[in-house]
Design a protein around this motif. Structure first.
Motif, short mmCIF file in Angstrom:
data_model
loop_
_atom_site.label_atom_id
_atom_site.label_comp_id
_atom_site.label_asym_id
_atom_site.label_seq_id
_atom_site.Cartn_x
_atom_site.Cartn_y
_atom_site.Cartn_z
N CYS A 76 0.82 -1.21 0.00
CA CYS A 76 0.00 0.00 0.00
C CYS A 76 0.86 1.27 0.00
N CYS B 172 1.01 3.97 -2.89
CA CYS B 172 0.18 5.17 -2.96
C CYS B 172 0.12 5.91 -1.62
N HIS B 173 0.15 5.14 -0.52
CA HIS B 173 0.12 5.76 0.82
C HIS B 173 1.56 5.97 1.24
N ASN C 286 -3.36 -1.25 6.38
CA ASN C 286 -3.28 0.21 6.52
C ASN C 286 -3.94 0.64 7.82
N ASN D 239 -5.54 7.45 9.14
CA ASN D 239 -6.01 8.51 10.04
C ASN D 239 -7.46 8.91 9.77
N GLY D 240 -8.05 8.35 8.73
CA GLY D 240 -9.48 8.57 8.52
C GLY D 240 -9.82 9.88 7.85
N ASP D 241 -8.84 10.52 7.21
CA ASP D 241 -9.14 11.81 6.56
C ASP D 241 -9.63 11.64 5.13
N GLY D 242 -9.82 10.38 4.72
CA GLY D 242 -10.36 10.13 3.39
C GLY D 242 -9.36 10.33 2.27
#
Ligand code: HEC
Length: 379
Positions: A44, A47-48, A166, A169-172
């Motif tokens: 991942c 991209c992350h 992954n 942090n949940g910020d989309g």
């Protein structure tokens, strides 16, 4: 004027939500081939990439319920967990491949928290991963997914599972997310290696510089990559590399003529470890025996002290794993820093009242025992 009936409105709402869910599912969940398996496109992090590499951070991805040896045709419910303190959303992707990198068995969701990616990868690989609704925490700062792996009907050899997870942090977005990777394997009945010791020095007293023939056997020997033999002087708690007896990458060598070292231990054990070609390891330990070498460092007690509920024992030749006995009862002893002169016994202080006398003895892991020490707690 045309009016929608309640039923029509309901149908419209249902239709809209189905469309939304379908559209969501097709865009959510990573594209295939990011499990970190050989032949994939990476993990991942591709991209992350905020942290540039996987496995930096305090979190982890783990897989549970993988059998050591799978039964052909059997179904296994595997459990993947991603955790990291303070994280809000979680995801993963997993593939199951054989030693050639081809798909093995079948991956299947058992609820709507996972989905199998419709696209496959090299070697017809399947990818199972989180669904949109499967990204929310199920525990304290963690997410667990359960899904099924059906073993192939015929024994197709080792299965390796590769997982990329992954902790987001949940910020989309794909920013500031921590990526973790891991892998594990299950052997099959035709690949599993088991080792057995054919000569066991259990209960014997071996003199230094004498010979002991270590003889062992293994199953599925063609899958053995190497053997490594070591001995322990602390009842199998540790097998340090300095205690290496023998190692070989020839799977046909199954005996070694050991020259017993000049060490002292009444708690000695031999370990035969076989590493398999798939990368797993199996070991067998001998029974306990004595090496009658010199250089035994017998623990000595010179004093004691009660502080609060703790008892400190002072002396010499203490090691990691030294245990204090109080009136013949083993005590929870701490020697974290490996101090040779001080041992800490938690709570023992509570059991000695001022003026009371107890008998203290220290047992070292190599089997040496101190002289008894009479300790009287001051009034
Ligand atoms: C090809 C690029 C790409 C790859 C590879 C990728 N992601 Fe993503 N991911 C994104 C993007 C872009 C987003 C932002 C949301 C969106 O556009 O869907 C995202 C968002 C996420 C989120 C929500 C993050 C948040 O903070 O809300 C999770 C969870 C996630 N991805 C999991 C994974 C996992 C697990 C993998 C590896 C198996 C992975 N992604 C691999 C591009 C990717």
């Amino acid at each position: 004027m045309f009016k929608f009936t309640f039923k029509q409105k309901l149908q419209a709402v249902i239709l809209v939500s189905i469309v939304t869910i379908v559209a969501y599912a097709s865009v959510t969940g990573p594209e295939p081939r990011y499990t970190n398996a050989p032949g994939d496109l990476g993990n991942c992090v591709s991209c992350h990439d905020t942290f540039h590499e996987a496995n930096v951070g305090s979190g982890s991805v783990t897989i549970d319920n993988v059998p050591a040896v799978y039964e052909p045709g059997e179904q296994y419910t595997l459990v993947v967990t991603v955790q990291q303190a303070g994280r809000q959303r979680f995801g993963f992707q997993l593939t199951a491949i054989d030693l050639d990198g081809n798909r093995i068995g079948t991956l299947e969701p058992i609820n709507n928290s996972t989905q199998v990616n419709p696209l496959t990868g090299f070697g017809n690989r399947q990818y199972i991963q989180h669904s949109e609704s499967g990204t929310f925490p199920t525990g304290q700062s963690s997410r667990t997914w359960q899904f099924r792996w059906k073993a192939p009907v015929d024994d197709e050899g080792v299965v390796r599972f590769y997982i990329s997870g992954n902790a987001a942090n949940g910020d989309g977005t794909n920013q500031n997310d921590h990526i973790y990777t891991t892998s594990t394997l299950a052997e099959s009945p035709t690949t599993v290696v088991t080792v057995e010791l054919l000569t066991d020095p259990e209960g014997q007293v071996l003199e230094p510089d004498t010979h002991f023939l270590i003889d062992w056997s293994a199953t599925n020997i063609s899958n053995v990559d190497s053997y490594e033999l070591r001995y322990s002087t602390d009842d199998g708690a540790t097998f340090p590399i300095t205690n290496l007896i023998f190692s070989t990458t020839d799977p046909d060598v199954t005996e070694f003529d050991w020259t017993v070292p000049d060490k002292f231990s009444t708690n000695a054990r031999i370990r035969v470890l076989a590493a398999t070609q798939a990368g797993s390891a199996v070991e067998v330990l001998s029974g306990k025996f004595t090496i009658n070498g010199s250089g035994a460092t017998i623990p000595i007690i010179t004093g004691g002290q009660v502080k609060g509920n703790k008892l400190f024992v002072f002396g010499d030749n203490f090691v990691n794993g030294s245990k204090v006995y109080m009136d013949d009862v083993p005590q929870k002893t701490k020697n974290g820093s490996g101090s040779a002169t001080k041992l800490k016994v938690k709570k023992a202080g509570n059991n000695i009242s001022p003026g009371q006398t107890v008998i203290l003895v220290v047992h070292n892991p190599d089997g040496t025992v101190s002289e008894p020490f009479e300790f009287t707690r001051p009034l």
